[in-house]
Design an enzyme around this catalytic site. Structure first.
Site, PDB file in Angstrom:
ATOM      1  CG  PHE A  95      43.761  27.728  46.081  1.00 27.25           C
ATOM      2  CD1 PHE A  95      43.591  27.248  47.358  1.00 27.25           C
ATOM      3  CD2 PHE A  95      42.734  28.444  45.478  1.00 27.25           C
ATOM      4  CE1 PHE A  95      42.414  27.483  48.034  1.00 27.25           C
ATOM      5  CE2 PHE A  95      41.555  28.680  46.156  1.00 27.25           C
ATOM      6  CZ  PHE A  95      41.387  28.206  47.436  1.00 27.25           C
ATOM      7  CB  VAL A 116      44.144  25.621  37.092  1.00 25.55           C
ATOM      8  CG1 VAL A 116      42.969  24.809  36.578  1.00 25.55           C
ATOM      9  CG2 VAL A 116      43.716  26.473  38.286  1.00 25.55           C
ATOM     10  CE  LYS A 161      40.953  27.231  41.774  1.00 25.36           C
ATOM     11  NZ  LYS A 161      40.013  28.056  42.535  1.00 25.36           N
ATOM     12  CG  ASP A 178      36.219  36.832  43.816  1.00 24.17           C
ATOM     13  OD1 ASP A 178      36.312  37.988  43.354  1.00 24.17           O
ATOM     14  OD2 ASP A 178      37.195  36.055  43.916  1.00 24.17           O
ATOM     15  CB  ALA A 189      48.922  30.347  38.114  1.00 24.14           C
TER      16      ALA A 189
HETATM   17  P1  AMP Z   1      41.429  30.431  39.802  1.00 26.20           P
HETATM   18  O1  AMP Z   1      42.441  30.054  40.807  1.00 26.20           O
HETATM   19  O2  AMP Z   1      40.119  29.769  40.043  1.00 26.20           O
HETATM   20  O3  AMP Z   1      41.309  31.911  39.625  1.00 26.20           O
HETATM   21  O4  AMP Z   1      41.957  29.851  38.389  1.00 26.20           O
HETATM   22  C1  AMP Z   1      43.107  30.349  37.766  1.00 26.20           C
HETATM   23  C2  AMP Z   1      43.039  30.154  36.255  1.00 26.20           C
HETATM   24  O5  AMP Z   1      42.976  28.754  35.947  1.00 26.20           O
HETATM   25  C3  AMP Z   1      41.805  30.751  35.603  1.00 26.20           C
HETATM   26  O6  AMP Z   1      41.985  32.102  35.303  1.00 26.20           O
HETATM   27  C4  AMP Z   1      41.688  29.896  34.346  1.00 26.20           C
HETATM   28  O7  AMP Z   1      42.557  30.339  33.343  1.00 26.20           O
HETATM   29  C5  AMP Z   1      42.148  28.523  34.815  1.00 26.20           C
HETATM   30  N1  AMP Z   1      40.990  27.726  35.242  1.00 26.20           N
HETATM   31  C6  AMP Z   1      40.408  27.698  36.468  1.00 26.20           C
HETATM   32  N2  AMP Z   1      39.352  26.880  36.483  1.00 26.20           N
HETATM   33  C7  AMP Z   1      39.240  26.364  35.224  1.00 26.20           C
HETATM   34  C8  AMP Z   1      38.307  25.464  34.593  1.00 26.20           C
HETATM   35  N3  AMP Z   1      37.301  24.919  35.272  1.00 26.20           N
HETATM   36  N4  AMP Z   1      38.488  25.194  33.278  1.00 26.20           N
HETATM   37  C9  AMP Z   1      39.508  25.750  32.594  1.00 26.20           C
HETATM   38  N5  AMP Z   1      40.393  26.604  33.126  1.00 26.20           N
HETATM   39  C10 AMP Z   1      40.279  26.914  34.432  1.00 26.20           C
END
Ligand code: AMP
Length: 609
Positions: A342, A345, A362, A454, A339
């Site tokens: 936004f 995921v 996402k 970031d 999560a």
């Molecule tokens: P973010 O909002 O981009 O920080 O994503 C939150 C979490 O979702 C991350 O810490 C991952 O555990 C998972 N996640 C995001 N993008 C991916 C991806 N491309 N493949 C696998 N897991 C993902």
């Protein structure tokens, strides 16, 4: 891979025993006079040649499985230099202590070995042929995987040699050797019908003699009662210098007629080494069970995974590349991968023309404000332009039950969490390998004039234990061609602990600011997922930095890597290295430890049926 003895003035490279003795004679034959040379029998080994009482003594130094170096029966040392230093103080079984180095004469460099002179080309050709890569994907594979590929080809290099004739019969070998002139020492090597054995066919006195080459349990090659070698090409090179039990030494090779001898011999890769085009499934630890079933696990290289190359590398698929995707091509799973700000995921599958790929989706929470939607669209737009094996690629956006950002799947999760949960299993070299890949991805961004803003361990996702990709471009900016930085109008919810002074103080963001964040990410990685600046709050961190203080060296972190972190934390951005320099520095260190450490077996995989 750099040779850890290359810089030593008394290292002569690949010279014969008699040449070594000549150099020692020229230097005066005093007791304890010594030189170091490359061992022609064992990969990565050396020979120490010493004079005592006008006699020569030659001691082979083997590189052990754990990457240390030792004279047979002697103590282990972390490198050839350390070994020589030790024997300069204590003879410990040698004929005498090392007293005076016999340095190379002015203008004489170490003599390259046969493999040294061809390996660069071989690495390129091997990667090209094995994984069918071109352009940037090929260049990045060479940079990131050279140490592993070198190990792989060291054992198959004979297949590229003109004297290697493959699986021909004894009769065919004789007919090839009897055709044309038949000088003593004319030879060829062939694969024998029996498993894992070869034959050397050699002319002497107009007669062909055949010698069987077999492997011992440790995989070393030898001819009955003869010297043992790590590879077949070393055996040939050695037997060119002395017969070692054969009727004559090897002199002139009969070229394999199926090789174009005029050009550098690059025959098609031997069928047994032919690679898969990408594995469709793999374990998240980056290994597959050994297909032979012996129980060994074999290492998967990034190029073996389905997400090394862009899903659009196939021109047929490229026809459909658009930012907005059809909902009907997307399957959204219930499984949540994580999560973020936004929303959540989710796992999913995206159907393309010829294949289906695993994706992470996402999903924007409903009820989010308009700006969140715009932010996600901007992130998608930015990431959609970036195609690099070490950056999570965006497949596109899909507007349906929610706004969805569809990305490549990196199922190993964020680097900090992974390292924390595996802190007792993942060796520090593995951390260096992953941080090198992050540097490759960041160098690519810098070249394209993108600032990430970031970069942090939480935003480095793992495909498996040996493959990292940079993600989360929510704060990223594409700079105009003539801009070197982005000036933020206002401050926001910023990850201050990862930000360089000029970002916080002047809101100026450039690739140099990303270099600072890379230093913090390195610190997170080498502490195996600790939080930087412990209990400090953002403003306290700024004061700490301005006082000239920096985080300490993590306990397991090699000094070379801490030095690089400190360089990334240079206060003035003008004096800070850029990613071109950072990548070169970490690559040099990574290659040097890869040369020192015997790794897990790396093999080329067969595509599962
Ligand atoms: P973010 O909002 O981009 O920080 O994503 C939150 C979490 O979702 C991350 O810490 C991952 O555990 C998972 N996640 C995001 N993008 C991916 C991806 N491309 N493949 C696998 N897991 C993902």
């Amino acid at each position: 891979m750099p040779n850890p003895a290359a810089h030593l003035p008394f290292y002569y490279g690949s010279i014969s025993r008699s040449d070594a003795e000549e150099y020692l004679k020229l230097a005066g034959m005093s007791d304890g006079l010594f030189l170091l040379r490359q061992c022609l029998r064992s990969l990565g080994g050396y020979v120490l040649s010493i004079v005592q009482n006008l006699q020569f003594y030659h001691y082979p130094i083997e590189r052990q499985l754990n990457g240390t170096y030792a004279v047979a029966g002697g103590k282990a040392h972390c490198g050839p230099e350390e070994l020589c230093e030790f024997y300069s103080k204590d003879a410990d079984g040698l004929c005498c202590t090392l007293r005076k180095p016999c340095n190379r004469p002015g203008g004489v460099g170490p003599q390259p070995g046969i493999f040294d002179s061809i390996r660069e080309n071989m690495v390129r050709e091997y990667i090209q042929q094995t994984w069918n890569l071109e352009g940037d994907a090929l260049e990045q594979a060479i940079i990131s995987q050279a140490p592993q590929v070198e190990k792989l080809i060291a054992t198959t290099a004979h297949e590229k040699m003109v004297w290697y004739h493959g699986p021909i019969s004894r009769e065919q070998a004789e007919s090839r050797l009897y055709s044309g002139a038949q000088p003593d020492g004319k030879f060829l090597m062939r694969e024998s019908k029996e498993k894992n054995s070869y034959a050397l066919s050699l002319v002497y006195g107009k007669t062909v003699y055949h010698y069987r080459i077999v492997q011992d349990k440790a995989g070393k090659y030898f001819i009955e009662d003869g010297t043992k070698f790590d590879t077949l090409w070393q055996l040939v090179e050695y037997l060119k210098l002395k017969p070692d039990g054969l009727i004559y030494y090897l002199k002139e090779s009969t070229p394999n007629p199926s090789m174009t001898a005029a050009a550098a011999p690059v025959p098609p890769v031997h069928p047994s080494a032919m690679a898969p085009k990408k594995l469709t499934s793999q374990n998240s630890d980056g290994y597959t069970p050994d297909p032979t079933g012996i129980g060994n696990k074999t290492r998967i290289l990034p190029m073996d995974t389905p997400c090394y190359e862009s899903p659009y590398s196939d021109p047929e698929e490229l026809k459909d590349k658009k930012l907005f995707l059809k909902r009907s091509n997307l399957i959204v799973d219930e499984v949540e991968l994580g999560a973020g700000n936004f929303g959540c995921v989710r796992k999913g599958v995206y159907k393309m023309r010829k294949k289906q790929i695993d994706v992470a989706i996402k999903m924007l929470k409903s009820g989010n404000e308009k700006t969140a939607k715009e932010d996600m669209m901007r992130e998608a737009y930015i990431m959609h332009q970036l195609d690099n094996p070490y950056i999570v690629r965006v497949i596109g956006l899909c507007e349906a039950e929610a706004l969805m950002l569809v990305m490549e799947m990196a199922s190993g999760g964020p680097l900090n969490k992974f390292l924390y949960s595996k802190r007792d299993e993942v060796p520090v070299n593995n951390v260096v390998e992953l941080m090198h890949q992050v540097a490759i991805g960041m160098k690519f961004l810098e070249e394209k004039n993108f600032v990430h803003r970031d970069l942090a361990a939480r935003n480095v996702l793992l495909v498996n234990q040996h493959y990292a990709k940079i993600s989360d471009f929510g704060l990223s900016k594409a700079l105009a061609a003539d801009d070197s930085y982005y000036l933020a109008k206002t401050t926001g919810k910023w990850p201050l602990k990862w930000y360089a002074p000029e970002c916080i103080l002047f809101r100026k963001f450039s690739s140099k600011g990303d270099v600072w964040s890379y230093g913090v990410t390195m610190w997170e990685a080498f502490t195996y997922g600790q939080k930087p600046y412990k209990k400090m709050k953002g403003p306290e961190v700024i004061a700490f930095i301005e006082e000239g203080k920096r985080m300490e060296c993590p306990p397991k972190c090699p000094p070379e890597m801490y030095k690089l972190m400190q360089q990334c934390w240079t206060f003035k951005w003008e004096d800070r290295p850029d990613f071109v320099a950072v990548e070169t520095l970490i690559r040099t260190y990574y290659y040097s430890i890869a040369a020192r450490t015997e790794e897990e077996p790396v093999t080329v995989k067969k595509t599962p049926a």
